[in-house]
Scaffold this motif. Structure first.
Motif, PDB file in Angstrom:
ATOM      1  N   ALA A 149       0.844  -1.199   0.000  1.00 19.19           N
ATOM      2  CA  ALA A 149       0.000   0.000   0.000  1.00 19.19           C
ATOM      3  C   ALA A 149       0.871   1.238   0.000  1.00 19.19           C
ATOM      4  O   ALA A 149       1.865   1.311   0.722  1.00 19.19           O
ATOM      5  CB  ALA A 149      -0.915   0.010   1.221  1.00 19.19           C
ATOM      6  N   TRP A 152       0.736   5.970  -4.168  1.00 20.71           N
ATOM      7  CA  TRP A 152       0.791   5.843  -5.624  1.00 20.71           C
ATOM      8  C   TRP A 152       0.220   4.526  -6.123  1.00 20.71           C
ATOM      9  O   TRP A 152       0.176   4.289  -7.338  1.00 20.71           O
ATOM     10  CB  TRP A 152       2.247   5.960  -6.097  1.00 20.71           C
ATOM     11  CG  TRP A 152       3.198   5.086  -5.335  1.00 20.71           C
ATOM     12  CD1 TRP A 152       3.937   5.433  -4.242  1.00 20.71           C
ATOM     13  CD2 TRP A 152       3.513   3.711  -5.589  1.00 20.71           C
ATOM     14  NE1 TRP A 152       4.697   4.369  -3.804  1.00 20.71           N
ATOM     15  CE2 TRP A 152       4.446   3.297  -4.614  1.00 20.71           C
ATOM     16  CE3 TRP A 152       3.110   2.787  -6.558  1.00 20.71           C
ATOM     17  CZ2 TRP A 152       4.980   2.014  -4.557  1.00 20.71           C
ATOM     18  CZ3 TRP A 152       3.632   1.501  -6.513  1.00 20.71           C
ATOM     19  CH2 TRP A 152       4.547   1.130  -5.524  1.00 20.71           C
ATOM     20  N   ARG A 154      -2.481   1.310  -6.674  1.00 19.65           N
ATOM     21  CA  ARG A 154      -3.827   0.749  -6.725  1.00 19.65           C
ATOM     22  C   ARG A 154      -3.711  -0.772  -6.643  1.00 19.65           C
ATOM     23  O   ARG A 154      -2.781  -1.360  -7.202  1.00 19.65           O
ATOM     24  CB  ARG A 154      -4.532   1.085  -8.037  1.00 19.65           C
ATOM     25  CG  ARG A 154      -4.799   2.548  -8.292  1.00 19.65           C
ATOM     26  CD  ARG A 154      -5.712   2.705  -9.504  1.00 19.65           C
ATOM     27  NE  ARG A 154      -5.310   1.825 -10.613  1.00 19.65           N
ATOM     28  CZ  ARG A 154      -6.167   1.317 -11.508  1.00 19.65           C
ATOM     29  NH1 ARG A 154      -7.455   1.584 -11.434  1.00 19.65           N
ATOM     30  NH2 ARG A 154      -5.723   0.548 -12.497  1.00 19.65           N
ATOM     31  N   VAL A 155      -4.657  -1.394  -5.969  1.00 21.04           N
ATOM     32  CA  VAL A 155      -4.631  -2.851  -5.872  1.00 21.04           C
ATOM     33  C   VAL A 155      -4.635  -3.482  -7.255  1.00 21.04           C
ATOM     34  O   VAL A 155      -3.935  -4.475  -7.509  1.00 21.04           O
ATOM     35  CB  VAL A 155      -5.809  -3.355  -5.019  1.00 21.04           C
ATOM     36  CG1 VAL A 155      -5.956  -4.869  -5.130  1.00 21.04           C
ATOM     37  CG2 VAL A 155      -5.617  -2.969  -3.562  1.00 21.04           C
ATOM     38  N   ALA A 156      -5.409  -2.921  -8.186  1.00 22.68           N
ATOM     39  CA  ALA A 156      -5.472  -3.480  -9.540  1.00 22.68           C
ATOM     40  C   ALA A 156      -4.095  -3.503 -10.189  1.00 22.68           C
ATOM     41  O   ALA A 156      -3.709  -4.493 -10.839  1.00 22.68           O
ATOM     42  CB  ALA A 156      -6.441  -2.676 -10.404  1.00 22.68           C
ATOM     43  N   ASP A 157      -3.329  -2.421  -9.991  1.00 24.40           N
ATOM     44  CA  ASP A 157      -1.992  -2.369 -10.585  1.00 24.40           C
ATOM     45  C   ASP A 157      -1.051  -3.362  -9.914  1.00 24.40           C
ATOM     46  O   ASP A 157      -0.183  -3.959 -10.577  1.00 24.40           O
ATOM     47  CB  ASP A 157      -1.416  -0.957 -10.469  1.00 24.40           C
ATOM     48  CG  ASP A 157      -2.202   0.050 -11.289  1.00 24.40           C
ATOM     49  OD1 ASP A 157      -2.785  -0.334 -12.313  1.00 24.40           O
ATOM     50  OD2 ASP A 157      -2.236   1.235 -10.888  1.00 24.40           O
ATOM     51  N   HIS A 186      -6.396  -5.962   1.617  1.00 21.53           N
ATOM     52  CA  HIS A 186      -5.467  -5.948   0.487  1.00 21.53           C
ATOM     53  C   HIS A 186      -4.881  -7.339   0.247  1.00 21.53           C
ATOM     54  O   HIS A 186      -4.739  -7.783  -0.898  1.00 21.53           O
ATOM     55  CB  HIS A 186      -4.336  -4.953   0.746  1.00 21.53           C
ATOM     56  CG  HIS A 186      -4.685  -3.535   0.444  1.00 21.53           C
ATOM     57  ND1 HIS A 186      -5.743  -2.874   1.037  1.00 21.53           N
ATOM     58  CD2 HIS A 186      -4.123  -2.626  -0.393  1.00 21.53           C
ATOM     59  CE1 HIS A 186      -5.810  -1.638   0.586  1.00 21.53           C
ATOM     60  NE2 HIS A 186      -4.838  -1.460  -0.280  1.00 21.53           N
TER      61      HIS A 186
END
Length: 214
Positions: A149, A152, A154-157, A186
């Motif tokens: 985390a 900058w 995102r979980v998707a990235d 997460h």
């Protein structure tokens, strides 16, 4: 090779001949540097690098060596040749442990926030710490240290990054900005979607990189 998780982005990696600490920042326990042969710093942000603490460690141990990028090295004037400046494509060794350097820039936080340099370190061709960037290791690796985390990220990235890197396993680091509940959320999302073995070691936990938790 044994890995010990310290606070936030910091890990300690030990082999039979070398002890290396990566990114001992402000959220890291102060004893992380004790007995280290070398310190590797990915970039200058306070959660990865604390100048006074690193200087104190260097003064206490004249044999301690530091590898980092130019912006961090400029803050460590006075330590002479003990501080080595490295960048993309460089390689060196610490008591027989091979290290190569990959990446150049910190991930974009916002266009109005200046980017700083950031380098990742690949140890023994097996373990990759990218710092604060989603830099792909130059080859398939056994263990990828994944920033869980950040402002900058995102979980998707992160999921896409793990899928593309395709390590044997990913281990979470850089989690101090999340509550315990947030870390669990997460972790479930990344671990359940990335397609690789995923772990979230706690500070102080040791992991044998051949597989067994110590």
């Amino acid at each position: 090779m044994r890995l010990t998780k310290f606070g936030h982005a910091c890990v300690r990696v030990e082999t039979e001949r070398a002890t290396v600490v990566i990114d001992p920042g402000a959220f890291t326990e102060e004893d992380a540097l004790r007995g280290a042969d070398a310190v590797l710093i990915t970039h200058e942000h306070f959660d990865h690098f604390v100048e006074d603490r690193l200087r104190a460690a260097a003064e206490a141990d004249p044999g301690l060596r530091i590898w980092t990028n130019g912006s961090v090295a400029r803050q460590l004037t006075g330590l002479g040749s003990r501080v080595k400046v490295v960048g993309e494509g460089d390689a060196f060794e610490v008591n027989g442990l091979d290290v190569s350097v990959h990446g150049e820039w910190h991930a974009v936080i916002h266009p109005d926030i200046p980017r700083v340099g950031n380098i990742g370190f690949l140890l023994d061709g097996r373990l990759f710490h990218p710092g604060d960037a989603l830099t792909l290791p130059p080859q398939p690796v056994e263990t990828l240290l994944l920033p869980l985390a950040a402002p900058w990220a995102r979980v998707a990235d992160l999921i896409d990054y793990v899928r593309e890197a395709a390590p044997r396993r990913a281990l979470a680091v850089h989690e101090a900005v999340l509550s315990e509940a947030g870390q669990a959320v997460h972790g479930r999302l990344i671990g359940g979607t990335s397609g690789v073995e995923f772990g979230q070691p706690k500070p102080g936990e040791q992991l044998d990189l051949d597989g067994a938790v110590a």
